[in-house]
Design an enzyme around this catalytic site. Structure first.
Site: not given
Ligand code: GRF
Length: 195
Positions: A18-20, A95, A112, A114, A146-147, A179
């Site tokens: 959950g760093s994002n 995921m 999302n 990526h 999207d799909e 990110e």
């Molecule tokens: C990030 O690199 C994101 O781009 C990918 O999974 C990772 C998640 O990291 N989809 P976090 O859980 O947000 O730390």
């Protein structure tokens, strides 16, 4: 048009550290235009859930294994998002692939992040794929879901160099820093556009 005084309600889907999510929480703490109203994790032990403890933000667990099928699993996620009247769904290290039915319920309202410059290297282990192909530049992409798998319209990208001595870890760390900047910025842009 939305009333500017009412924050855009964010529902964040997570699976791991959950760093994002943290970067979004930090952004929302400083911006009255956005508010995280619920976090949904498909993994009960996800560190992301710890990040909202004590903040008054509900952390909901929807574990695929406890549901009979994907429809029921996704219905539980939708129920949480609807209960907290989410305006924008953000996948931040979530995921799982969402079904077309789920995506249709939130048209152009799921983002999302990526860790590659899409359309290169969709799917898992994007940073490893980049290293294996020998690209000299990689980065991250925020896109509408999207799909298709990581194939929705691209909203924003940030590039980083790939160095000759990079490992998956060093490249991932360089991309992750971008990110943490790009995702909150893109959400704020979405807030502005939706006014
Ligand atoms: C990030 O690199 C994101 O781009 C990918 O999974 C990772 C998640 O990291 N989809 P976090 O859980 O947000 O730390």
């Amino acid at each position: 048009m939305r009333d500017e005084r009412v924050p855009l309600r964010l529902g964040v889907l997570v699976s791991g550290r959950g760093s994002n999510l943290q970067a979004i929480l930090d952004m929302a703490a400083k911006n009255p235009g956005a508010s995280v109203v619920v976090v949904v994790s498909d993994r009960p032990g996800a560190f992301a859930l710890k990040r909202v403890e004590g903040l008054g933000i509900p952390g909901v667990v929807a574990e695929r294994g406890i549901f009979r099928n994907t429809d029921d699993f996704e219905a539980a996620i939708c129920e949480a998002l609807e209960k907290y009247r989410v305006d924008l769904v953000v996948l931040a290290g979530f995921m799982r692939i969402l079904s077309p039915g789920f995506v249709r319920r939130f048209p152009r309202r799921i983002l999302n992040i990526h860790p590659a410059l899409l359309p290169s290297f969709p799917g898992l282990h994007a940073q490893r794929q980049a290293l294996e192909h020998g690209v000299k530049i990689s980065g991250c992409t925020v896109h509408f879901v999207d799909e298709t798998l990581d194939g929705g319209p691209i909203i924003a990208q940030a590039a980083v160099p790939v160095l000759s001595n990079d490992t998956e870890e060093t490249l991932s760390a360089r991309i992750l820093r971008e990110e943490h900047r790009l995702l909150p910025e893109t959400i704020l842009e979405f807030v502005k556009q939706s006014r």
